[in-house]
Every structure is written in structure tokens, then in C-alpha cells.
Write a protein that holds these residues in place. Sequence first.
Motif, PDB file in Angstrom:
ATOM      1  N   ASP A 172       0.845  -1.187   0.000  1.00  0.00           N
ATOM      2  CA  ASP A 172       0.000   0.000   0.000  1.00  0.00           C
ATOM      3  C   ASP A 172       0.889   1.249   0.000  1.00  0.00           C
ATOM      4  N   GLU A 173       0.274   2.420   0.009  1.00  0.00           N
ATOM      5  CA  GLU A 173       1.050   3.655  -0.107  1.00  0.00           C
ATOM      6  C   GLU A 173       2.033   3.831   1.051  1.00  0.00           C
ATOM      7  N   HIS A 174       1.611   3.464   2.250  1.00  0.00           N
ATOM      8  CA  HIS A 174       2.512   3.565   3.408  1.00  0.00           C
ATOM      9  C   HIS A 174       3.720   2.645   3.224  1.00  0.00           C
ATOM     10  N   ALA A 175       3.479   1.421   2.773  1.00  0.00           N
ATOM     11  CA  ALA A 175       4.572   0.467   2.566  1.00  0.00           C
ATOM     12  C   ALA A 175       5.493   0.933   1.436  1.00  0.00           C
ATOM     13  N   GLN A 176       4.929   1.538   0.408  1.00  0.00           N
ATOM     14  CA  GLN A 176       5.764   2.070  -0.669  1.00  0.00           C
ATOM     15  C   GLN A 176       6.680   3.172  -0.147  1.00  0.00           C
ATOM     16  N   ARG A 177       6.154   4.018   0.701  1.00  0.00           N
ATOM     17  CA  ARG A 177       6.991   5.077   1.294  1.00  0.00           C
ATOM     18  C   ARG A 177       8.098   4.470   2.153  1.00  0.00           C
ATOM     19  N   GLU A 178       7.781   3.384   2.862  1.00  0.00           N
ATOM     20  CA  GLU A 178       8.797   2.691   3.659  1.00  0.00           C
ATOM     21  C   GLU A 178       9.901   2.129   2.759  1.00  0.00           C
ATOM     22  N   ALA A 179       9.501   1.553   1.626  1.00  0.00           N
ATOM     23  CA  ALA A 179      10.475   0.986   0.697  1.00  0.00           C
ATOM     24  C   ALA A 179      11.400   2.068   0.153  1.00  0.00           C
ATOM     25  N   VAL A 180      10.828   3.203  -0.224  1.00  0.00           N
ATOM     26  CA  VAL A 180      11.630   4.312  -0.752  1.00  0.00           C
ATOM     27  C   VAL A 180      12.573   4.844   0.327  1.00  0.00           C
ATOM     28  N   HIS A 181      12.072   4.992   1.548  1.00  0.00           N
ATOM     29  CA  HIS A 181      12.908   5.484   2.644  1.00  0.00           C
ATOM     30  C   HIS A 181      14.087   4.528   2.889  1.00  0.00           C
ATOM     31  N   ALA A 182      13.818   3.231   2.867  1.00  0.00           N
ATOM     32  CA  ALA A 182      14.887   2.249   3.087  1.00  0.00           C
ATOM     33  C   ALA A 182      15.907   2.285   1.957  1.00  0.00           C
ATOM     34  N   ALA A 183      15.431   2.452   0.726  1.00  0.00           N
ATOM     35  CA  ALA A 183      16.341   2.531  -0.414  1.00  0.00           C
ATOM     36  C   ALA A 183      17.223   3.779  -0.310  1.00  0.00           C
ATOM     37  N   CYS A 184      16.610   4.912   0.025  1.00  0.00           N
ATOM     38  CA  CYS A 184      17.381   6.143   0.198  1.00  0.00           C
ATOM     39  C   CYS A 184      18.388   6.007   1.337  1.00  0.00           C
ATOM     40  N   SER A 185      17.963   5.358   2.416  1.00  0.00           N
ATOM     41  CA  SER A 185      18.858   5.128   3.548  1.00  0.00           C
ATOM     42  C   SER A 185      20.033   4.254   3.142  1.00  0.00           C
ATOM     43  N   THR A 186      19.784   3.288   2.278  1.00  0.00           N
ATOM     44  CA  THR A 186      20.868   2.419   1.808  1.00  0.00           C
ATOM     45  C   THR A 186      21.903   3.220   1.040  1.00  0.00           C
ATOM     46  N   PHE A 187      21.442   4.072   0.135  1.00  0.00           N
ATOM     47  CA  PHE A 187      22.368   4.933  -0.612  1.00  0.00           C
ATOM     48  C   PHE A 187      23.142   5.843   0.342  1.00  0.00           C
ATOM     49  N   SER A 188      22.437   6.449   1.278  1.00  0.00           N
ATOM     50  CA  SER A 188      23.092   7.393   2.198  1.00  0.00           C
ATOM     51  C   SER A 188      24.117   6.696   3.090  1.00  0.00           C
ATOM     52  N   CYS A 189      23.722   5.562   3.669  1.00  0.00           N
ATOM     53  CA  CYS A 189      24.641   4.813   4.540  1.00  0.00           C
ATOM     54  C   CYS A 189      25.870   4.359   3.764  1.00  0.00           C
ATOM     55  N   PHE A 190      25.656   3.915   2.536  1.00  0.00           N
ATOM     56  CA  PHE A 190      26.758   3.428   1.718  1.00  0.00           C
ATOM     57  C   PHE A 190      27.714   4.559   1.373  1.00  0.00           C
ATOM     58  N   GLU A 191      27.171   5.698   0.939  1.00  0.00           N
ATOM     59  CA  GLU A 191      28.035   6.823   0.582  1.00  0.00           C
ATOM     60  C   GLU A 191      28.810   7.319   1.796  1.00  0.00           C
ATOM     61  N   GLN A 192      28.154   7.414   2.948  1.00  0.00           N
ATOM     62  CA  GLN A 192      28.842   7.862   4.162  1.00  0.00           C
ATOM     63  C   GLN A 192      29.963   6.904   4.557  1.00  0.00           C
ATOM     64  N   TRP A 193      29.718   5.613   4.378  1.00  0.00           N
ATOM     65  CA  TRP A 193      30.736   4.614   4.689  1.00  0.00           C
ATOM     66  C   TRP A 193      31.921   4.731   3.732  1.00  0.00           C
ATOM     67  N   LEU A 194      31.636   4.856   2.446  1.00  0.00           N
ATOM     68  CA  LEU A 194      32.715   4.990   1.468  1.00  0.00           C
ATOM     69  C   LEU A 194      33.497   6.274   1.704  1.00  0.00           C
ATOM     70  N   GLU A 195      32.803   7.328   2.099  1.00  0.00           N
ATOM     71  CA  GLU A 195      33.464   8.592   2.425  1.00  0.00           C
ATOM     72  C   GLU A 195      34.400   8.385   3.626  1.00  0.00           C
ATOM     73  N   CYS A 196      33.898   7.683   4.630  1.00  0.00           N
ATOM     74  CA  CYS A 196      34.696   7.410   5.824  1.00  0.00           C
ATOM     75  C   CYS A 196      35.947   6.597   5.490  1.00  0.00           C
ATOM     76  N   GLN A 197      35.806   5.719   4.511  1.00  0.00           N
ATOM     77  CA  GLN A 197      36.938   4.885   4.110  1.00  0.00           C
ATOM     78  C   GLN A 197      37.851   5.576   3.088  1.00  0.00           C
ATOM     79  N   GLU A 198      37.503   6.807   2.718  1.00  0.00           N
ATOM     80  CA  GLU A 198      38.335   7.650   1.849  1.00  0.00           C
ATOM     81  C   GLU A 198      38.598   7.017   0.484  1.00  0.00           C
ATOM     82  N   VAL A 199      37.541   6.509  -0.129  1.00  0.00           N
ATOM     83  CA  VAL A 199      37.712   5.887  -1.446  1.00  0.00           C
ATOM     84  C   VAL A 199      36.920   6.602  -2.546  1.00  0.00           C
ATOM     85  N   LEU A 200      36.198   7.665  -2.186  1.00  0.00           N
ATOM     86  CA  LEU A 200      35.395   8.386  -3.173  1.00  0.00           C
ATOM     87  C   LEU A 200      36.167   9.536  -3.791  1.00  0.00           C
ATOM     88  N   ILE A 201      35.690   9.975  -4.926  1.00  0.00           N
ATOM     89  CA  ILE A 201      36.283  11.149  -5.582  1.00  0.00           C
ATOM     90  C   ILE A 201      35.824  12.389  -4.835  1.00  0.00           C
TER      91      ILE A 201
END
Length: 201
Positions: A172-201
Motif C-alpha cells: 500500500d502507499e505507506h509500505a511504498q513510502r517505507e520501501a523508498v525510505h529504506a532505499a534512500c537510507s541504503t544509498f546514504s549509509c553506503f556513501e557515508q561509509w565509502l566517504e569514511c573509508q576515503e575511497v570516493l572522488i
Amino acid sequence: MPQDPSPPLTPAVLSALRTGTHTLHVALEQRLPFFSATLDRAHYTRLLSAYFGFYQPLEDALLHSAFIPEGFDLQARLKTQALVQDLQALGDDPGALPRCHTLPALHSEACVLGVLYVLEGATLGGNILRKQIAQHLGLDTHSGGSFLYVYGEDTGRRWKTFMAFLGSVQLDEHAQREAVHAACSTFSCFEQWLECQEVLI
């Protein structure tokens, strides 16, 4: 005169995920060094080490999640072992590497699907990256490039299979919003981790 059949409709959840993650996806993609002229074997090894540090705990969390959708074969979609194989081929010890502790929440089936959407999309994109790594660093699936080609020639088919599965889950719409939030969180967590590991441009 018969009309041409209409193209299949894109499931609402897929449209929401594509739209909701677009900005984060593009931003991260621009910071990854795969196409950088300065990328050498040592930097590539550090990059894969950072990938391992994120994928291993996240896939472990997925394996222990009670919210994997029924009928989804998670074991067939895991990538950590390919990273282990690559790192060992490149002379690194995965067991000694740091792990990320800031991961997206997996408290519902919708969250799990959002995370999987990002991971499977990254696997699809890896097919382009592995060609670049093969040309630039001379690495193949036996010498450090298996993660980028983990599904081999089945990459496109397996993405379509995942898309079909995603579209088959009733959210349903609430679950879709949860899915999008989790996907965005995955991108954010991953980028922050890669930044912490000093491997990004």
C-alpha cells in the motif's frame, strides 16, 4: 482494425523507488572512482575493501531478517563471497577489514525490498563497471573482478526477474513510502561509509 497492445504499466512501487532514489543514486555514481584516470590496483583494492565492509554486515542482517518476502531466494542474490574471492585474489585479508555499523533499518518487508532494490540495481550497473576495470586494470573474474560480474551473463535476466518479483508484492502507499525510505537510507549509509573509508572522488 486491432490496436497495438499498450506497454505494460510500471508497478507503482518501482516508479516510486526510481523517482525517490534518483538524486542520491546520481550523486553517488558521480563520486565513485571506477572511471577515474588515477584509479590504480591499490585504490581499486581499497574500494573493494570498503564495499566488503558494507555488504558483509548488510547481507548478514538480511540473512537474519524475519521480513524477507515469501518466495524470494535471498541466498541466490548474496554478493559477499564474490568480494571475498576478489580481495583474496588481490592479496587482501577480508577478515581483517573494518565493518560498517550504520545500516538501513530492516523492520518490515517493504524496507527489505527497498534495500534489495539498491543492491540489485548496483549489480546491474556492475556489468558496465567490470568492462572498465578489465580494460583499465586488466582484471577478470579470476583476478579481482568477480563482484562486478557476479551474475555473469544472467545479469540482465536476473534484474528483470527481480523487477517482476518487486511488482508482484502488494504494497500500500505507506509500505511504498517505507520501501523508498529504506532505499534512500541504503544509498546514504553506503556513501557515508565509502566517504569514511576515503575511497570516493
